[in-house]
Design an enzyme around this catalytic site. Structure first.
Site, PDB file in Angstrom:
ATOM      1  N   GLU A  67     -22.561  -6.049  41.752  1.00 40.30           N
ATOM      2  CA  GLU A  67     -21.596  -6.327  41.023  1.00 40.30           C
ATOM      3  C   GLU A  67     -22.242  -4.746  40.176  1.00 40.30           C
ATOM      4  OE1 GLU A  67     -23.134  -9.647  38.314  1.00 40.30           O
ATOM      5  OE2 GLU A  67     -21.639 -10.365  39.293  1.00 40.30           O
TER       6      GLU A  67
ATOM      7  N   GLU B 121     -22.934 -15.880  46.002  1.00 37.16           N
ATOM      8  CA  GLU B 121     -23.438 -16.614  44.739  1.00 37.16           C
ATOM      9  C   GLU B 121     -23.033 -18.066  44.277  1.00 37.16           C
ATOM     10  OE1 GLU B 121     -24.857 -14.095  41.301  1.00 37.16           O
ATOM     11  OE2 GLU B 121     -25.517 -12.428  42.365  1.00 37.16           O
TER      12      GLU B 121
HETATM   13  C1  GAL Z   1     -24.386 -13.241  38.389  1.00 40.83           C
HETATM   14  C2  GAL Z   1     -24.926 -12.134  39.209  1.00 40.83           C
HETATM   15  C3  GAL Z   1     -26.164 -12.151  38.666  1.00 40.83           C
HETATM   16  C4  GAL Z   1     -26.286 -13.279  37.456  1.00 40.83           C
HETATM   17  C5  GAL Z   1     -25.128 -14.434  38.270  1.00 40.83           C
HETATM   18  C6  GAL Z   1     -25.778 -15.574  36.890  1.00 40.83           C
HETATM   19  O1  GAL Z   1     -23.093 -12.586  37.608  1.00 40.83           O
HETATM   20  O2  GAL Z   1     -25.080 -11.040  40.440  1.00 40.83           O
HETATM   21  O3  GAL Z   1     -27.349 -11.619  38.774  1.00 40.83           O
HETATM   22  O4  GAL Z   1     -26.522 -13.022  36.781  1.00 40.83           O
HETATM   23  O5  GAL Z   1     -24.674 -13.960  38.188  1.00 40.83           O
HETATM   24  O6  GAL Z   1     -27.155 -15.959  36.572  1.00 40.83           O
END
Ligand code: GAL
Length: 962
Positions: free
Chosen positions: A407, A486
């Site tokens: 990010e 993620e």
């Molecule tokens: C993503 C980010 C993570 C964390 C997650 C939400 O956007 O890369 O670091 O913030 O969201 O828990």
């Protein structure tokens, strides 16, 4: 301190190189240091670095540690927002600055000549002096920095002084979603560097899957020799290509390492070699010629007492837990981990996406204006970070991808990092999620894409554009492998929807799995006045700006107890599938590399949860991807509901689990429960305003249950409400969160109206209308009660009226029994909690737990603890009195010592105080969990839509367990 206003990453440091141990002398400098915390860089102690400075008035602080975890200053948590103004490279004057001093004695015999002082991690910026001489300064918190000290060391007493600033220009590049914690949080070491030693080396160990040959070359200095006895290499030149006709390759499933030694005149370095070749071929990411499927997690370094200063045994514990839960991959979100963690990954077998210490997410809030990623003044700092990671970690076979960071928007500095990396290490693909056009990465990566979108991507039918897209580039993107870096945000109860993602990964070749967000809740352990432990989150330290419990979104609780989400993940990603149905057992080896030779298959037959037969199942050893069908064991037909369970367990001890450890299981129904005997209601009799129905007494006027046998039982009422989960709250979900819909409608404040009480056909019929204020929507709930011998039967029919345009949280009845009924035994789904979209880990069996053990201690209290598909349950007091509840055929069971309202109101676990009742929820159905705390909500098939439902229960009080 001009470094606090510079874009440069550091000064006076040595060139980055691999992390390794050798036979050259080394002196660990961890331990207790003298420490003082100044409020700002302007308030530091003049002359603190000098030899004769008197630090006796100072306090002490261990190294490695964060000062905030030792009572200096306080932790602070923000997700995206920087806790200081966006004014790069400047940081606020309020800049807590730690002054550290440590004396050490150079051991006798320490060689003269070059020596290096190595810091593995200092957050966020530090300057260092040895014996009063300045050595330099560095930023890049989770990266090593080395300084030459050969000319400054002296025999006997030496004095090391380090000044560490909480904020620095480097902080702009470290906006990861985590606690802001400062200090020397990884080890400090003094290393003798023999002039004729091994400065650095890069192991290139490839594997040709067509021939089985390995190629080995260790890029290093002239004259360095290599010995690997197992490979027949004895004192050969290291920096030449050695072709080895047959080697065993390394993979996460078969982590074969060859031990060797590099030797030069003045130094010997042990090396561990794993042969593997990583490549993107035909749009698929392959290792050793095979497609890999990541069953991954995002791992932050976390310990509830030490923050990111994670003790070595904790790193090992993480890896053992991962392996035991079928996790095969780690993304080191969002910075390189402690180097020892990667040694363990090599050894135990995990695919690693090694991510650079880089995030500038807070610039998104100003439309990415001034984002360092595209500002040439920051280029050196970006490249410096990448170099330090790649050089440090390049010798780990487990590392299969380099990730530029997280990010940080997009821009030329990221592209430059990628270009440098490809040049330095062509053997590993480059990952970065923020490059939507995939112009400088080798893998298409997304976070929190919905199932629908993953399916489109899988079919290469995804389009350009979309809310987050920065530009097109679809044509190239669609040629690349796809990973979800993620997904399945594991915050609070959940995540729901894992199974559906896994199906997509298994259906589409290019969808190569993903990494659940995230491994562990970053709660900080606190102890209440009465000794009760609880975990703090954002806002608990008085931070003016914070993001609450968004920091607690892991598969492990902060104390590393696995959550139900981890049990679910283990089941969903199990590498062997066992299907038991229609008189057949089918076994599929879903490993990418390993055969099933390490497994043993065991079967058991259970009648109503009681084992009646079992043994070993003969299954041929299956190669990856192979399947086999085996005949089920012959067992006589059961008299009760009977299940066959087949389990794959480790046949022998492995480094990560003992023989007998369960890897996978499957269950099939052999015989259903026999139909219940025909039942005829006993008469309803009345006297003195009371009605007697079977073993129960009701109030005639209201139809309210007063007593059940000798038990005072709260009259069951219809309930629709659950204490909203983090996913119901849906902070970063899509559309209006379920909780908002529910509260708007008022489902948390239902009103009950008695419509009618009547005795009909030997049954007591109680009609109610249940609705929130200020709406004409309602649920009509009819309760039909009748006696059946010792039992009291309740038939509930619920029918929503009106135009319900939101799902219901739950539908069932709520009652309560005396607190003494605290031991629960049940036959149904278990052992853990389950909801409609998180229920794969629940197997049919007979289980027992105390009411307290049925609770799942989510860091922020919320709905939890449901047991699914319960055929019957018994709640028993220590004196043997109890209540049996039978479903027809089953119900959902929740039992707790506090109410839903208590759960809803509590912010931390220790705020929940037991009442003198056990509250029971006996439900016909639940709404799914989804993962809308960050991502998609509950899938349509798991939503509890408003519609007619019924529930039949029989309550039988008893004196000693029947
Ligand atoms: C993503 C980010 C993570 C964390 C997650 C939400 O956007 O890369 O670091 O913030 O969201 O828990």
């Amino acid at each position: 301190m001009s470094y606090l206003t510079e874009f440069a990453p550091g000064a006076g440091r040595l060139r980055p190189r691999a992390f390794f141990a050798s036979d050259a002398p080394a002196l660990g400098l961890d331990g207790v240091w003298r420490f003082r915390l100044a409020g700002s860089a302007a308030e530091v102690t003049p002359g603190f670095e000098t030899d004769d400075f008197d630090d006796r008035g100072w306090g002490e602080l261990p190294v490695p540690a964060h000062w905030q975890m030792h009572g200096h200053g306080a932790p602070a948590y923000t997700n995206v927002r920087y806790p200081f103004p966006l004014d790069p490279p400047h940081v606020p004057d309020e800049n807590p600055t730690g002054e550290y001093r440590r004396e050490f004695t150079l051991p006798n015999g320490w060689p003269e000549g070059p020596a290096v002082l190595r810091f593995e991690g200092v957050d966020s910026c530090f300057a260092v002096w040895l014996n009063g001489r300045p050595l330099g300064w560095s930023t890049g918190s989770r990266l090593p920095a080395e300084f030459e000290v050969g000319g400054v060391l002296r025999p006997g007493r030496n004095v090391l002084a380090v000044r560490v600033h909480q904020w620095s220009p480097g902080s702009y590049l470290e906006d990861q979603d985590m606690w802001w914690l400062s200090g020397i949080f990884r080890s400090v070491t003094l290393l003798a560097r023999p002039a004729d030693g091994i400065a650095d080396f890069f192991v290139h160990a490839g594997y040709d899957h067509r021939t089985g040959a390995g190629t080995l070359r260790v890029e290093t200095g002239d004259g360095v020799r290599l010995t690997v006895p197992e490979l027949g290499l004895a004192d050969v030149p290291a920096d030449e290509e050695h072709v080895l006709p047959r080697v065993e390759p390394w993979s996460a499933e078969t982590p074969r390492l060859y031990e060797g030694v590099l030797s030069a005149e003045g130094e010997r370095v042990p090396v561990r070699i794993g042969f593997r070749t990583v490549a993107v071929e035909d749009g698929v990411l392959k290792v050793n010629g095979r497609r890999v499927l990541f069953r991954g997690v995002n791992r932050h370094e976390w310990h509830p007492d030490h923050g990111r200063a994670v003790p070595p045994e904790t790193m090992r514990r993480d890896l053992l837990l991962m392996k035991r839960h079928n996790v095969n991959a780690v993304r080191t979100s969002h910075y390189p981990p402690h180097p020892a963690f990667l040694d363990l990954c090599d050894e135990l077998g995990l695919w690693v996406v090694d991510e650079c210490d880089l995030e500038t997410h807070g610039f998104q809030r100003v439309g990415w204006r001034g984002n360092p990623s595209d500002d040439p003044r920051w280029r050196d700092a970006f490249l410096d970070r990448m170099r330090r990671m790649v050089e440090r970690d390049k010798n780990h076979p487990s590392v299969v991808m380099w990730s530029l960071g997280n990010e940080a928007g997009t821009g030329g500095n990221l592209a430059a990092m990628a270009a440098w990396t490809r040049e330095r290490d062509p053997g590993r693909p480059v990952h970065y999620e923020g490059d939507r056009a995939c112009s400088y990465v080798d893998v298409h990566s997304r976070m929190y894409a919905s199932h629908e979108e993953v399916d489109l991507i899988g079919r290469r039918a995804d389009e350009d554009g979309g809310a987050d897209s920065t530009d097109g580039g679809g044509a190239r993107r669609r040629t690349l492998p796809f990973v979800l870096c993620e997904y399945a945000h594991a915050m609070g109860a959940g995540p729901g929807g894992l199974t559906e993602y896994q199906r997509l990964f298994e259906a589409h070749e290019r969808c190569q799995g993903g990494f659940v967000w995230e491994w562990i809740d970053h709660g900080i352990r606190r102890t209440g006045p009465d000794g009760t432990e609880w975990f703090a989150y954002g806002g608990d330290f008085g931070e003016p700006l914070h993001d609450g419990n968004f920091v607690a979104d892991g598969l492990l609780f902060p104390d590393r107890v696995p959550s139900p989400g981890l049990a679910e993940y283990k089941k969903v990603v199990e590498p062997v599938r066992i299907g038991v149905a229609d008189g057949r057992i089918e076994i599929v080896n879903g490993h990418d590399f390993a055969g099933t030779g390490h497994l043993e298959f065991r079967w058991s037959v259970e009648e109503e949860g009681v084992a009646v037969a079992g043994g070993r199942l003969d299954v041929p050893v299956l190669a990856p991807g192979e399947r086999a069908e085996v005949a089920p064991p012959e067992v006589p037909a059961g008299k009760a509901e009977t299940w066959l369970t087949v389990r794959a367990v480790l046949a022998a001890d492995l480094p990560w689990a003992d023989a007998g450890h369960e890897v996978a299981w499957g269950q099939g129904l052999l015989s259903p429960a026999p139909p219940p005997p025909a039942r005829r209601p006993g008469p309803v009799t009345g006297k003195d305003g009371l009605l007697r129905v079977g073993p129960a007494v009701f109030e005639e006027r209201t139809g309210r249950l007063l007593r059940l046998g000798g038990l005072p039982v709260d009259a069951p009422r219809l309930d629709l409400w659950r204490a909203p989960t983090d996913n119901d709250h849906g902070l970063h979900g899509r559309g209006t969160p379920d909780e908002a819909l529910w509260r708007r409608l008022g489902l948390h404040r239902l009103r009950h109206r008695l419509v009618d009480v009547a005795v009909e056909d030997d049954a007591l019929l109680v009609r109610t209308r249940v609705a929130p204020a200020a709406t004409d929507l309602a649920v009509l709930a009819d309760f039909r009660w009748w006696g059946d011998g010792d039992g009291l039967v309740l038939e509930v029919r619920a029918e929503p009226v009106g135009d319900w345009d939101c799902p219901l949280p739950r539908l069932g009845v709520r009652t309560a029994v005396p607190a003494a009924l605290s031991h629960v035994e049940w036959y149904g789904g278990g052992p853990g909690e389950a909801y409609p979209d998180m229920c794969r880990a629940a197997r049919v069996g007979r289980f027992a737990a105390t009411v307290d053990e049925l609770q799942t201690p989510y860091v922020r209290p919320q709905e939890n603890g449901n047991r699914t598909g319960v055929r019957w349950a018994r709640l028993t007091a220590p004196d043997g009195t109890g209540l049996r509840i039978d479903g027809a055929p089953a119900f959902e069971l929740t039992a707790r010592r506090w109410t839903t309202e208590d759960l809803d109101a509590a912010r931390h676990t220790h705020e929940l105080r037991p009442h003198d009742r056990v509250y029971l929820h006996l439900d016909a159905a639940h709404h799914g969990l989804g993962s809308a705390s960050c991502g998609p909500g509950v899938l349509p098939e798991h939503r509890l839509t408003a519609g007619p439902r019924s529930l039949t229960l029989t309550f039988t009080p008893y004196r000693s367990a029947p």
